[in-house]
Write a protein that holds these residues in place. Structure first.
Motif, PDB file in Angstrom:
ATOM      1  N   PHE A   1       0.669  81.402  -3.201  1.00 29.87           N
ATOM      2  CA  PHE A   1      -0.662  80.933  -2.818  1.00 29.87           C
ATOM      3  C   PHE A   1      -1.780  81.746  -3.475  1.00 29.87           C
ATOM      4  O   PHE A   1      -1.739  82.977  -3.523  1.00 29.87           O
ATOM      5  N   ASP A   2      -2.767  81.031  -3.950  1.00 27.15           N
ATOM      6  CA  ASP A   2      -3.961  81.646  -4.538  1.00 27.15           C
ATOM      7  C   ASP A   2      -5.176  81.180  -3.748  1.00 27.15           C
ATOM      8  O   ASP A   2      -5.591  80.025  -3.861  1.00 27.15           O
ATOM      9  N   PRO A   3      -5.788  82.048  -2.939  1.00 26.97           N
ATOM     10  CA  PRO A   3      -6.919  81.640  -2.099  1.00 26.97           C
ATOM     11  C   PRO A   3      -8.159  81.256  -2.903  1.00 26.97           C
ATOM     12  O   PRO A   3      -9.034  80.553  -2.398  1.00 26.97           O
ATOM     13  N   ASP A   4      -8.218  81.699  -4.137  1.00 25.99           N
ATOM     14  CA  ASP A   4      -9.407  81.431  -4.948  1.00 25.99           C
ATOM     15  C   ASP A   4      -9.432  80.016  -5.515  1.00 25.99           C
ATOM     16  O   ASP A   4     -10.404  79.621  -6.161  1.00 25.99           O
ATOM     17  N   LEU A   5      -8.373  79.251  -5.255  1.00 24.94           N
ATOM     18  CA  LEU A   5      -8.360  77.854  -5.707  1.00 24.94           C
ATOM     19  C   LEU A   5      -9.091  76.937  -4.729  1.00 24.94           C
ATOM     20  O   LEU A   5      -9.252  75.744  -4.993  1.00 24.94           O
ATOM     21  N   GLY A   6      -9.492  77.494  -3.587  1.00 22.34           N
ATOM     22  CA  GLY A   6     -10.317  76.727  -2.648  1.00 22.34           C
ATOM     23  C   GLY A   6      -9.573  76.042  -1.527  1.00 22.34           C
ATOM     24  O   GLY A   6     -10.195  75.374  -0.696  1.00 22.34           O
ATOM     25  N   ASN A   7      -8.240  76.184  -1.462  1.00 24.34           N
ATOM     26  CA  ASN A   7      -7.465  75.539  -0.401  1.00 24.34           C
ATOM     27  C   ASN A   7      -7.227  76.492   0.768  1.00 24.34           C
ATOM     28  O   ASN A   7      -7.137  77.707   0.578  1.00 24.34           O
ATOM     29  N   ARG A   8      -7.127  75.932   1.959  1.00 21.80           N
ATOM     30  CA  ARG A   8      -6.695  76.716   3.116  1.00 21.80           C
ATOM     31  C   ARG A   8      -5.184  76.848   3.041  1.00 21.80           C
ATOM     32  O   ARG A   8      -4.489  75.909   2.644  1.00 21.80           O
ATOM     33  N   PHE A   9      -4.644  77.998   3.452  1.00 20.93           N
ATOM     34  CA  PHE A   9      -3.199  78.189   3.364  1.00 20.93           C
ATOM     35  C   PHE A   9      -2.447  77.198   4.235  1.00 20.93           C
ATOM     36  O   PHE A   9      -1.391  76.681   3.839  1.00 20.93           O
ATOM     37  N   THR A  10      -2.979  76.911   5.423  1.00 22.81           N
ATOM     38  CA  THR A  10      -2.297  75.967   6.310  1.00 22.81           C
ATOM     39  C   THR A  10      -2.200  74.580   5.680  1.00 22.81           C
ATOM     40  O   THR A  10      -1.200  73.882   5.843  1.00 22.81           O
ATOM     41  N   THR A  11      -3.243  74.182   4.966  1.00 27.86           N
ATOM     42  CA  THR A  11      -3.234  72.881   4.290  1.00 27.86           C
ATOM     43  C   THR A  11      -2.229  72.874   3.148  1.00 27.86           C
ATOM     44  O   THR A  11      -1.558  71.867   2.893  1.00 27.86           O
ATOM     45  N   TYR A  12      -2.106  74.007   2.488  1.00 30.84           N
ATOM     46  CA  TYR A  12      -1.185  74.134   1.350  1.00 30.84           C
ATOM     47  C   TYR A  12       0.270  74.222   1.798  1.00 30.84           C
ATOM     48  O   TYR A  12       1.157  73.577   1.226  1.00 30.84           O
ATOM     49  N   ILE A  13       0.547  75.002   2.849  1.00 31.38           N
ATOM     50  CA  ILE A  13       1.932  75.319   3.190  1.00 31.38           C
ATOM     51  C   ILE A  13       2.627  74.216   3.974  1.00 31.38           C
ATOM     52  O   ILE A  13       3.853  74.056   3.879  1.00 31.38           O
ATOM     53  N   THR A  14       1.888  73.438   4.763  1.00 34.80           N
ATOM     54  CA  THR A  14       2.545  72.427   5.601  1.00 34.80           C
ATOM     55  C   THR A  14       3.331  71.407   4.778  1.00 34.80           C
ATOM     56  O   THR A  14       4.522  71.181   5.049  1.00 34.80           O
ATOM     57  N   PRO A  15       2.753  70.754   3.768  1.00 33.62           N
ATOM     58  CA  PRO A  15       3.550  69.826   2.962  1.00 33.62           C
ATOM     59  C   PRO A  15       4.627  70.532   2.138  1.00 33.62           C
ATOM     60  O   PRO A  15       5.669  69.943   1.842  1.00 33.62           O
ATOM     61  N   THR A  16       4.385  71.796   1.786  1.00 35.53           N
ATOM     62  CA  THR A  16       5.385  72.553   1.031  1.00 35.53           C
ATOM     63  C   THR A  16       6.645  72.767   1.861  1.00 35.53           C
ATOM     64  O   THR A  16       7.763  72.487   1.409  1.00 35.53           O
ATOM     65  N   VAL A  17       6.481  73.252   3.077  1.00 40.89           N
ATOM     66  CA  VAL A  17       7.633  73.481   3.963  1.00 40.89           C
ATOM     67  C   VAL A  17       8.299  72.159   4.319  1.00 40.89           C
ATOM     68  O   VAL A  17       9.528  72.047   4.338  1.00 40.89           O
TER      69      VAL A  17
END
Length: 243
Positions: free
Chosen positions: A66-82
């Motif tokens: 995860f890179d926070p500087d890309l503008g995404n929230r981690f929760t938004t990023y990780i849910t579809p990933t998992v």
């Protein structure tokens, strides 16, 4: 629970330092997501503990990438990933080599006998008691107890929050995740070197060469069930060491 700003700051520090302690703090902070998603998919032919292990490993991957500087929230990023990794696990699980039909038949008898025994005595029977009552060897009883009924791709998956049920094949993705992507590679290599020769062979054949459990069993001269048990123990050992 960290605020989004606090978490992003830790993500940046981890990206710069690759400090495992920082990574572990982030994993612990978002572990609830793995628990929620594992629970959501449980009861569909795979045990909750297995799904939680898969979800936890995927969470580690997400923290790593995860890179926070890309503008995404981690929760938004990780849910579809998992979710995607869990779907892949269902796909792989449905493809595992089935045990002989005889074992499934015995497993059904064991479950029925266990239920009857519990109704009579208020406790679960031991392997020895099941062996005596059903006239099967204790080894056969153990094999039957570990037997999981195959997951049908046409099985309906119960929807949540009013969602319509859908068949299991609807959640199966195409691309898999290799074991080596689940954790820090250098740390993983170091821990693998500590395994005994047989364990290292299992890791190499299963996760690096992509062999099935049945193929690995034939190559090592053991049963598919032995490989399955060994694989689970190895993953737990490595996960404990890395976390």
């Amino acid at each position: 629970m960290m605020t989004q700003e606090e978490a992003n700051e830790l993500f940046r520090k981890y990206r710069d330092t690759r400090d495992v302690n920082i990574r572990n703090k982030l994993v612990a902070n978002y572990y609830y997501i793995a628990e929620i998603l594992a629970k959501k998919f449980s009861g569909r032919g795979v045990e909750y503990d297995d799904l939680l292990q898969v979800a936890s490993e995927a969470l580690i991957v997400g923290v790593e990438k995860f890179d926070p500087d890309l503008g995404n929230r981690f929760t938004t990023y990780i849910t579809p990933t998992v979710t995607g990794v869990i779907k892949n696990y269902f796909r792989d699980y449905s493809r595992t080599v089935r045990l002989p039909r005889r074992i499934y038949a015995i497993a059904a008898k064991v479950r029925q006998e266990s239920e009857e025994y519990f109704k009579l005595y208020g406790a679960k029977p031991t392997v020895k008691q099941l062996s005596e009552r059903l006239n099967f060897s204790e080894e056969t009883i153990l094999e039957a107890l570990e037997c999981k009924m195959p997951v049908s791709l046409d099985a309906r998956m119960g929807g949540e929050d009013g969602e319509t049920d859908s068949p299991l094949y609807d959640v199966i993705a195409d691309d898999g995740e290799t074991f080596e992507n689940f954790v820090d590679k250098e740390a993983l290599k170091s821990e693998i070197k500590k395994l005994d020769p047989t364990e290292r062979q299992v890791i190499n054949l299963r996760f690096l060469q992509g062999k099935s459990q049945s193929e690995v069993g034939k190559m090592l001269g053991v049963s598919q069930m032995f490989v399955s048990r060994a694989e689970r123990k190895i993953v737990e050992k490595l996960k404990d060491a890395l976390l």
